[in-house]
Design an enzyme around this catalytic site. Structure first.
Site, short mmCIF file in Angstrom:
data_model
loop_
_atom_site.label_atom_id
_atom_site.label_comp_id
_atom_site.label_asym_id
_atom_site.label_seq_id
_atom_site.Cartn_x
_atom_site.Cartn_y
_atom_site.Cartn_z
N CYS A 1 0.83 -1.21 0.00
CA CYS A 1 0.00 0.00 0.00
C CYS A 1 0.86 1.25 0.00
O CYS A 1 1.37 1.67 1.05
CB CYS A 1 -0.92 -0.01 1.22
SG CYS A 1 -1.87 1.50 1.37
N CYS B 1 -0.41 4.08 2.22
CA CYS B 1 -0.23 3.90 3.66
C CYS B 1 1.22 4.16 4.05
O CYS B 1 1.49 4.76 5.08
CB CYS B 1 -0.55 2.47 4.09
SG CYS B 1 -2.02 1.78 3.36
N ASP B 2 2.16 3.66 3.25
CA ASP B 2 3.56 3.61 3.68
C ASP B 2 4.51 4.50 2.89
O ASP B 2 5.68 4.62 3.25
CB ASP B 2 4.06 2.15 3.61
CG ASP B 2 3.20 1.23 4.47
OD1 ASP B 2 2.79 1.68 5.54
OD2 ASP B 2 2.94 0.09 4.06
#
Ligand code: NDP
Length: 310
Positions: free
Chosen positions: A134, A137-138
């Site tokens: 992701c 997300c990261d």
């Protein structure tokens, strides 16, 4: 034992839209939001192709709006996931992750799909330490660093473009000699000077001391000009598609060879009367938020018909 007339399992566009329609039909549905409230869309950035937002919409905002709309019509949200299901008895029986037991006269399965991994042992070894599925997300952790994205579809191109806004360099590792992504996404990737596409390349493994420091790659595997080499990177992002979250229902419902729940024609009806499958868990082909929302609406309409005839 708790009872609900309609249990909706899943909180992506299919689940929430089913909640909106079933709520408006006065079914007072209960919706299990599961491990990822809002579903897969919440791990993407902006949604540009959902009708009604000509300038795009933040994915979390879109899902939050759908959730509130379902709640407004009486859908009861539970922050739980189903861990066991029995569709062989009536009412149907469902156990949740907090140990509570539910019965339901009708069920809409909207459990979506999850990211796929290559299956390398190094992916597990470096999970959360350089390996991610992701970018949204990261990606933040890789500002001014070098990353690689695996895949040649729309997701991979979208993730590579997003990461190019943060990282100093993005490699896109594509196993075929071409991208499968839509033309507009391809153009975005090919026109971005920070992205370098490595066609006909596969990943053999990852290396590093405490986190990912590089990937072992092979160019034109099995061909006479095959070449193995190491690519120094700080982050390794998977974007190679998804598998449907349908295992729980396998004993009772027909699934295709990839695990997608098979429904009757273009309806969300399964072979078990009163059980419906909507969204990506039953859609190997389109996998779009707007289509998932549409199938959630259909499932709620079918459930309403089933319950009123009951
Ligand atoms: P896709 O199935 O479209 O693409 C998966 C990609 O990963 C392919 O390039 C595939 O290669 C590659 N791949 C699969 N397995 C491996 C493996 N083991 N090793 C290396 N590469 C592998 O999935 P997406 O998630 O990209 O897209 C899913 C759907 O969602 C599509 O319909 C897409 O259009 C849509 N989507 C739309 C977006 C938008 O409109 N903004 C954004 C994101 C997705 P190969 O080509 O060789 O099979």
């Amino acid at each position: 034992m708790n009872h609900t007339r309609l249990l909706i399992i899943g909180s992506g566009p299919a689940g929430y839209t089913a909640g909106i329609y079933a709520g408006r039909a006065n079914l007072s549905p209960t919706l299990l939001e599961g491990f990822q409230p809002g579903g897969q869309l919440t791990i993407t950035t902006e949604v540009e192709n959902f009708p009604g937002w000509p300038d795009g919409v933040d994915a979390n905002e879109l899902m939050d709006n759908m959730r509130r709309q379902a709640e407004r019509f009486g859908t009861k949200m539970l922050p739980n996931a189903a861990t066991q299901v029995d569709l062989g008895i009536r009412p149907f029986h469902v156990t949740l992750d907090d140990g509570s037991e539910w019965t339901a006269d009708s069920i809409i399965i909207a459990t979506g799909a999850s990211a796929k991994y290559l299956g390398l042992s190094d992916e597990q070894k470096f999970m959360g330490r350089g390996v991610s599925a992701c970018a949204t997300c990261d990606g933040f952790f890789y500002r001014k660093k070098v990353v690689a994205v695996v895949g040649g579809g729309d997701t991979a191109c979208e993730e590579a473009s997003y990461l190019a806004g943060l990282a100093s360099k993005v490699y896109l590792i594509v196993r075929k000699p071409f991208l499968r992504a839509s033309k507009i996404m391809q153009e975005r990737v090919m026109g971005n000077e920070k992205i370098e596409v490595l066609f006909e390349t596969n990943t053999l493994g990852l290396y590093g001391e405490n986190g990912v420091e590089g990937a072992h790659l092979v160019y034109r595997k099995g061909e006479s000009d095959e070449r193995k080499y190491d690519l120094p990177i700080d982050g390794f992002f998977l974007a190679i598609g998804h598998h449907p979250n349908s295992e729980l229902f396998a004993p009772w419902l027909q699934r295709d060879e990839n695990g997608y729940i098979v429904t009757e024609g273009d309806t969300p009806c399964t072979a078990v009367p009163g059980v419906y499958a909507a969204g990506d868990v039953a859609d190997p082909k389109y996998r779009q938020a707007v289509i998932a929302a549409g199938s959630g609406a259909k499932a709620a309409m079918e459930a309403e018909k089933f319950l009123s005839e009951k």
